[in-house]
Scaffold this active site. Structure first.
Site, PDB file in Angstrom:
ATOM      1  N   HIS A 143    -121.327  86.248  53.143  1.00 36.35           N
ATOM      2  CA  HIS A 143    -121.965  87.503  53.537  1.00 36.35           C
ATOM      3  C   HIS A 143    -123.469  87.470  53.267  1.00 36.35           C
ATOM      4  CE1 HIS A 143    -118.025  89.423  54.038  1.00 36.35           C
ATOM      5  NE2 HIS A 143    -118.661  90.469  54.546  1.00 36.35           N
ATOM      6  N   HIS A 200    -112.046  80.584  49.072  1.00 36.05           N
ATOM      7  CA  HIS A 200    -113.093  79.566  49.129  1.00 36.05           C
ATOM      8  C   HIS A 200    -114.020  79.804  47.949  1.00 36.05           C
ATOM      9  CE1 HIS A 200    -115.629  82.692  51.132  1.00 36.05           C
ATOM     10  NE2 HIS A 200    -114.549  82.933  51.835  1.00 36.05           N
TER      11      HIS A 200
END
Length: 679
Positions: A522, A515
């Site tokens: 995160h 992606h």
């Protein structure tokens, strides 16, 4: 018929009406969180049909790494148009150069048995959650409400600084954090000198855009190892690089081992004939209580010295979607997070909100040292204690719950707006240009990559080239992905010289996820989860102004200067040098920076992916807290300092709730704060 002596008020129909009124009252809050305007940097249409600054991993590429244009167009059309049926027609894995077939296998070789036949054929990777950004949300800010600034363009000093830092991170991947920060680690001084020579890391830099200038001013200059790889939030530049929340444990010093005759036992354990009341350990043992179980802060880490995607064939295979997942090689023992590679391994396999759940457990178990926010109803009550509301069950569930909302917001930025190429792709362009610029078909792109190349310090590039040469010659691993024999490599690959191999050494065998970059999952989850922790726990001292100091000993993992991998490297925690003045809030900010920047240390994200995304996550979390506090029938408030240093207060008056922001003592309208990083 018996009756109780009291019933809740309101109840039944009146309660149902009140609940509906509360829910209706929350809806207008969404109108004050920005209009979702996101500006892109314009590079998607700047270089003809090659889309070099955009993400297309897994689609078909030619031997030079250029994407098949119709495939890229199809991907964008399908994703932005929510064509859930048509997504199945995308040519994912269609150009793996025969990976998975007998005609053109990928070879996985085992040292000492290089003549063994190829292992089982490898599969291909799929796009990761490409439609998540279209999902609506019924709590907190909608995924489309909060925007991003444009990503840095390929020919900007900011992007050059980001790439130089990523190369530096790869070069220092096996140097302990303590040796990085004190400047004694091998290569640290050279990296600092090279980065400090770049205009972006010098004082007085003037950017071309407001967004770039703002990020430059938040980031700061690099003049020593203590400045390397730090975050841009308050506290993330103070003390040891690694947050205490990543290594410290709970104190459990109430153990009273006694002999059956009442004589106290010697030491921390009880032998035959003794009864133990409680296990005894300290914060430097690294055990975090999880009920009657413990979470050990030591981790499984990757073996030092092994990087991936350092030759063009393996780099191209990864761009075409060959699945090299789970081919990591691990150290044969656990240790505390000691090096950039260690924390990169952590974020390769973590449960995304894992670090913040552990931090929450640590603070809950040390409740006297980490009190709840003074604005919560039970905090100062003589008769009430927190549990279902504002207690452990509440904060433990919410610190994980915000993660999914954060992911929706950042996934919309990734796929629907920016589609930013991963760093490994930019490194491929630099390598191609250095070896055969004519392989870059677009003249404007050739010129752009030439300018980018000139802005990255030559010393860093030469060190990366030498590193890649050594990696490609190494067999120091249990399993290695090797360059394929000439007969199995697609014809026409560029010839890459050792001296100009500027591919970014990757910590993960598969390279980046499937992606786009910008933002980072995160980092956005880090911003959201840490914001919840800062809101629930008290961040200030008795005067309500000075930050609450870190209440446990400041610790760092041990290491051996020769980096030999001996058993005591990272095997225990010792006092941090210099008695750093740490705060609870600063260590939480640092925790978010650690986890987000660890993805950069693996080579899969840029610095701006971190800096923009933690602030996106912060706004997502505040929007959820704002709505939740509007549901309480009594006054409640939470206060903390934002990632930009603003004083934030989320409060409810028993009827409605709102957000107050103070920057430099001046009140900032909430809608302005929510929209600060939008277009």
């Amino acid at each position: 018929m018996s009756r109780s002596i009291g019933l809740p008020a309101p109840d039944c129909g009146a309660r149902r009406a009140a609940a509906r009124a509360r829910r209706d009252a929350v809806s207008p809050l969404a109108d004050h969180r920005g209009d979702g305007v996101t500006l892109i940097n314009g590079e998607e249409t700047a270089y003809g049909m090659s889309f070099p600054a955009n993400y297309h991993k897994g689609l078909p590429h030619d031997v030079n790494g250029a994407v098949h244009p119709p495939s890229y167009h199809a991907m964008v059309r399908v994703l932005t148009g929510q064509e859930t049926g048509a997504v199945e027609t995308l040519p994912m894995g269609a150009n793996r150069h025969g990976a998975g077939t007998a005609e053109d296998p990928i070879r996985l070789t085992v040292p000492g048995n290089e003549t063994a036949p190829p292992s089982d054929r490898l599969g291909y990777r799929k796009l990761t959650s490409p439609f998540t950004g279209h999902v609506f949300e019924n709590q907190g800010a909608d995924a489309a409400a909060l925007g991003f600034q444009p990503a840095p363009r390929l020919d900007t000093p900011e992007l050059a600084a980001e790439m130089a830092e990523l190369y530096a991170m790869a070069l220092l991947r096996d140097v302990p954090f303590t040796a990085i920060t004190d400047g004694t680690g091998p290569g640290v001084a050279a990296v600092v000198s090279a980065l400090d020579s770049m205009p972006y890391f010098r004082p007085g830099f003037q950017a071309d855009t407001d967004a770039e200038q703002m990020r430059y001013e938040m980031r700061g200059r690099i003049t020593s190892g203590a400045d390397l790889f730090r975050g841009s939030t308050p506290g993330s530049k103070t003390g040891p690089w690694l947050s205490q929340f990543m290594i410290a444990g709970n104190r459990n010093d109430r153990a009273t081992f006694q002999a059956l005759d009442g004589t106290p036992a010697q030491g921390n354990g009880a032998g035959p004939g003794f009864r133990g009341v409680r296990a005894n350990f300290g914060s430097n043992d690294g055990f975090v209580l999880f009920g009657t179980q413990v979470i050990d802060q030591r981790s499984i880490v990757a073996k030092p010295g092994i990087d991936y995607m350092t030759n063009w064939a393996s780099w191209l295979d990864c761009q075409n979607g060959v699945d090299f997942n789970n081919l990591d090689v691990f150290l044969d023992r656990r240790r505390y997070l000691t090096t950039p590679r260690d924390i990169a391994t952590y974020v390769h396999y973590d449960a995304l909100y894992q670090a913040y759940l552990v931090a929450c457990l640590l603070m809950l178990a040390e409740g006297r040292l980490f009190p709840k926010d003074r604005g919560l109803p039970e905090t100062s009550s003589r008769t009430r204690s927190a549990f279902a509301s504002f207690g452990g069950p509440h904060v433990l569930s919410l610190v994980t719950e915000v993660a999914t909302r954060a992911l929706k917001a950042v996934w919309r930025q990734k796929w629907m707006h920016h589609r930013r190429a991963r760093p490994e792709a930019v490194a491929g362009l630099l390598t191609l240009h250095a070896n055969d610029p004519d392989r870059i078909a677009d003249e404007s792109l050739r010129s752009t990559i030439g300018r980018l190349h000139s802005m990255i310090p030559a010393d860093i590039l030469s060190r990366v080239a030498a590193h890649n040469t050594a990696q490609n010659a190494s067999t120091n691993a249990a399993v290695r992905i090797k360059p394929r024999p000439a007969g199995e490599i697609p014809a026409g690959l560029p010839a890459i010289a050792d001296a100009t191999n500027y591919l970014l050494p990757m910590a993960f065998p598969e390279g980046s996820p499937t992606h786009p970059a910008y933002g980072a999952g995160h980092a956005t989850v880090a911003g959201a989860c840490v914001t919840v922790l800062k809101a629930f726990f008290e961040m200030y001292g008795d005067d309500g102004r000075a930050e609450r100091m870190w209440p446990l000993p400041a610790l760092v993992p041990t290491f051996r200067p020769d980096l030999s991998g001996n058993a005591d490297e990272g095997g225990e925690l010792v006092p941090a040098p210099g008695s750093p003045m740490l705060t609870v809030q600063g260590e939480l900010n640092k925790l978010a920076a650690n986890v987000a920047i660890a993805r950069n240390m693996a080579g899969v994200h840029y610095y701006t992916d971190y800096s923009e995304s933690v602030r996106l996550g912060e706004r997502v979390a505040v929007s959820i807290l704002e709505e939740q506090l509007s549901m309480y029938p009594e006054p409640v408030s939470m206060s903390f300092t934002s990632f930009d240093g603003d004083r934030v207060r989320v409060s409810g008056n028993g009827d409605t709730a709102g957000v107050q922001i103070f920057a430099d003592g001046q009140k900032v309208p909430a809608e302005v704060w929510y929209a600060r990083y939008g277009g």
